[in-house]
Design a protein around this motif. Structure first.
Motif, PDB file in Angstrom:
ATOM      1  N   LEU A 185       0.862  -1.176   0.000  1.00  0.00           N
ATOM      2  CA  LEU A 185       0.000   0.000   0.000  1.00  0.00           C
ATOM      3  C   LEU A 185       0.900   1.228   0.000  1.00  0.00           C
ATOM      4  O   LEU A 185       1.811   1.333   0.810  1.00  0.00           O
ATOM      5  N   GLN A 186       0.658   2.142  -0.934  1.00  0.00           N
ATOM      6  CA  GLN A 186       1.529   3.302  -1.047  1.00  0.00           C
ATOM      7  C   GLN A 186       0.727   4.591  -1.196  1.00  0.00           C
ATOM      8  O   GLN A 186      -0.041   4.742  -2.145  1.00  0.00           O
ATOM      9  N   ILE A 187       0.907   5.492  -0.261  1.00  0.00           N
ATOM     10  CA  ILE A 187       0.280   6.800  -0.404  1.00  0.00           C
ATOM     11  C   ILE A 187       1.073   7.562  -1.454  1.00  0.00           C
ATOM     12  O   ILE A 187       2.295   7.646  -1.387  1.00  0.00           O
ATOM     13  N   VAL A 188       0.371   8.086  -2.466  1.00  0.00           N
ATOM     14  CA  VAL A 188       1.077   8.772  -3.554  1.00  0.00           C
ATOM     15  C   VAL A 188       0.668  10.240  -3.689  1.00  0.00           C
ATOM     16  O   VAL A 188       1.229  10.963  -4.493  1.00  0.00           O
ATOM     17  N   ALA A 189      -0.337  10.660  -2.909  1.00  0.00           N
ATOM     18  CA  ALA A 189      -0.741  12.064  -2.971  1.00  0.00           C
ATOM     19  C   ALA A 189      -1.419  12.446  -1.674  1.00  0.00           C
ATOM     20  O   ALA A 189      -2.125  11.638  -1.068  1.00  0.00           O
ATOM     21  N   ALA A 190      -1.176  13.688  -1.222  1.00  0.00           N
ATOM     22  CA  ALA A 190      -1.781  14.182   0.009  1.00  0.00           C
ATOM     23  C   ALA A 190      -2.470  15.511  -0.276  1.00  0.00           C
ATOM     24  O   ALA A 190      -1.908  16.372  -0.956  1.00  0.00           O
ATOM     25  N   PHE A 191      -3.679  15.670   0.227  1.00  0.00           N
ATOM     26  CA  PHE A 191      -4.467  16.877  -0.030  1.00  0.00           C
ATOM     27  C   PHE A 191      -4.895  17.534   1.268  1.00  0.00           C
ATOM     28  O   PHE A 191      -5.119  16.855   2.273  1.00  0.00           O
ATOM     29  N   ASP A 192      -5.026  18.857   1.220  1.00  0.00           N
ATOM     30  CA  ASP A 192      -5.606  19.563   2.359  1.00  0.00           C
ATOM     31  C   ASP A 192      -6.283  20.843   1.855  1.00  0.00           C
ATOM     32  O   ASP A 192      -5.990  21.326   0.766  1.00  0.00           O
ATOM     33  N   PHE A 226       5.851  14.305   1.452  1.00  0.00           N
ATOM     34  CA  PHE A 226       4.779  14.497   0.486  1.00  0.00           C
ATOM     35  C   PHE A 226       4.518  15.979   0.277  1.00  0.00           C
ATOM     36  O   PHE A 226       4.455  16.734   1.245  1.00  0.00           O
ATOM     37  N   LYS A 227       4.341  16.363  -0.952  1.00  0.00           N
ATOM     38  CA  LYS A 227       3.934  17.736  -1.241  1.00  0.00           C
ATOM     39  C   LYS A 227       2.425  17.794  -1.088  1.00  0.00           C
ATOM     40  O   LYS A 227       1.691  17.005  -1.688  1.00  0.00           O
ATOM     41  N   ILE A 228       1.967  18.719  -0.251  1.00  0.00           N
ATOM     42  CA  ILE A 228       0.534  18.802   0.003  1.00  0.00           C
ATOM     43  C   ILE A 228      -0.147  19.595  -1.107  1.00  0.00           C
ATOM     44  O   ILE A 228       0.203  20.730  -1.376  1.00  0.00           O
ATOM     45  N   GLU A 229      -1.130  18.947  -1.721  1.00  0.00           N
ATOM     46  CA  GLU A 229      -1.855  19.565  -2.825  1.00  0.00           C
ATOM     47  C   GLU A 229      -3.130  20.207  -2.312  1.00  0.00           C
ATOM     48  O   GLU A 229      -3.709  19.763  -1.316  1.00  0.00           O
ATOM     49  N   SER A 230      -3.600  21.216  -3.021  1.00  0.00           N
ATOM     50  CA  SER A 230      -4.890  21.809  -2.685  1.00  0.00           C
ATOM     51  C   SER A 230      -5.997  20.820  -3.008  1.00  0.00           C
ATOM     52  O   SER A 230      -5.941  20.095  -4.004  1.00  0.00           O
TER      53      SER A 230
END
Lengths: 212, 212
Positions: free
Chosen positions: B111-118, B131-135
Motif C-alpha cells: 500500500l503506497q500513499i502517492v498524494a496528500a491533499f488539504d 509528500f507535497k501537500i496539494e490543494s
DNA sequence: ACGTGTGAACCGATTCACAGCA
DNA sequence: TGCTGTGAATCGGTTCACACGT
C-alpha cells in the motif's frame, strides 16, 4: 418494561454507540422526540434492527410516537457505561499517539485521556498537547494511583506485546490496540484492534471482487 | 483444486489479511512449510477456520504436510488484490493525517500513499513527511491523472461527507474513513470506518458487563 | 499417522410478520 | 392509524466430524 435478556449480540453494543451519535445530532437540531426511522436514517442500520437492539435492554419508546431523544441518550449512555467520565491512559506518544492526544471525538462520549506514557527519554517530562509525558517505568504507579482500567496502545509493533502485558499486570482491563499484532493476554483483558492496513486490504478485496 | 465458490463470507476476507501477517512472520523465521496450526497459533482464529477460509479459493496445502509459506503468501496477496502496489490518496493532513503519512505498516502490504491533499491554504505546497501537500481543489485532476481509486479520509467531521462525495465523483471507489460519521455515497463506493471513540465504548461496555 | 479439505450440524444475528398500545 | 416491541423464520458464518491424500 425491562426484560433484561441475558445474551446480547456482540454487534448490538457496537451499534448502540452509533445510535448515541445520531441522537446527539437530533438533539442539536432541537428534536425532542424521534422515531426509530428518524434515528437510523443516516446510519446503515434498519429501524427494525434499532428496535430489536433496544429491546434487549427494555422498552424505551412510546408506541405510535417514538423515543424521547434526551431520555434515550441517557439510557444508552448508562448501558454502555459512558454515563460517567471514563479515564484513559495513552501509551506511546509517537506521531499517532500525539494525534490521538488531541483527537476531539473523545469528550463527546465522556472519554478522557488522563495520562500519557512513552519510553523515549527525550520525550519524558515534556508537555505535548497539554499532557506531561511520563516514563513508561512509572506505568504501574500512575495507573494504580489514578485507578485507570482502560488504555490506548500506540507503541511500535515490536514493543506492543510487552507493554500490553505490563498494562494487564497493572490492572488495565481494556486495551485499544493500534499495533498491527494480535496481543496475547489473560482472557479477562479485552482488546480491540484498529488495523489500518488490514482495513485497506479489505476494501481493496471488495473493489477487486466487484469488478468480476 | 480451485472450486471458486461464489459466495465468500465477509469475515473471511478480513482474516486473510491476518494470515498474511502471520505468513510473513514465519517467512522471516525461515520457515518454508507451515501447518494451519502454525499459521494461526498467534491469531485468535482456529486452524479449522483457516482451512475453511482458504477452501473458498482452492486447495493450497499438502495433506499430511502443510502449506508452503512463500507460495501461500503469493496466493493470498493475489486473492486480496495486493500483489501489485496499490496507489492511495490521503485527504486531510491534520494531526491524524500527518501520522498516517508516516505510518510504517503500509509498505509491507504493497500500500503506497502517492498524494496528500488539504484545504488549509497555509499547508498547501508545503512538504510533509516527504509528500507535497496539494490543494483539495486539485483532487479531480490528480486523482484522474494518477488513476487512484483508493483514498484515506482524515478531514474534520464537518467536511467529511462533502469531501467523500467529491472523491466518489472523481472515481474513487474505496474510502477508509476516520471521521466519526456515516458517509452516504453511491453503493458502488466501498467505505470502511475507523471509529476510535466507538471502539472504546465497545470495550467499556464489555468491561461493565464482565463485572456483573 | 498426520494435516488438509469439506459437507452437515449448529449457532448467533438479522429480518419478517404481526401483536400491542397510544 | 402510526410506530413500538417481539416471537418465529431465515440467513450467514462457525464448528464438528470425518473422508482423503501423502
Amino acid at each position: 418494561m425491562r426484560p433484561l435478556k441475558r445474551y446480547i449480540p456482540q454487534e448490538t453494543a457496537r451499534r448502540l454507540s452509533l445510535y448515541l451519535r445520531s441522537l446527539k445530532m437530533l438533539d442539536q437540531k432541537k428534536k425532542a422526540v424521534a422515531s426509530s426511522g428518524d434515528i437510523t436514517r443516516f446510519l446503515n442500520v434498519s429501524s427494525v434492527q434499532f428496535r430489536k437492539d433496544l429491546s434487549y435492554f427494555g422498552g424505551f419508546g412510546k408506541r405510535g410516537v417514538g423515543y424521547e431523544v434526551r431520555l434515550l441518550t441517557k439510557e444508552i449512555e448508562k448501558i454502555l457505561g459512558t454515563d460517567a467520565v471514563r479515564r484513559i491512559a495513552l501509551v506511546g506518544v509517537g506521531k499517532l499517539g500525539s494525534a490521538l492526544l488531541s483527537y476531539t471525538g473523545f469528550p463527546e462520549f465522556n472519554l478522557q485521556i488522563v495520562a500519557a506514557f512513552d519510553a523515549d527519554p527525550d520525550k519524558i517530562g515534556k508537555i505535548k498537547r497539554g499532557f506531561k509525558i511520563e516514563s513508561i517505568s512509572r506505568l504501574r504507579e500512575v495507573i494504580k494511583k489514578e485507578g485507570i482500567e482502560t488504555a490506548i496502545l500506540s507503541v511500535p509493533v515490536e514493543s506492543a506485546q510487552k507493554v500490553a502485558h505490563e498494562l494487564a499486570k497493572c490492572g488495565v482491563r481494556a486495551i485499544l490496540n493500534f499495533a498491527p499484532v494480535n496481543l496475547t493476554l489473560p482472557k479477562d483483558v479485552f482488546v480491540s484492534n484498529v488495523d489500518m492496513a488490514s482495513e485497506l486490504e479489505g476494501l481493496i478485496y471488495k473493489l477487486k471482487r466487484s469488478k468480476v
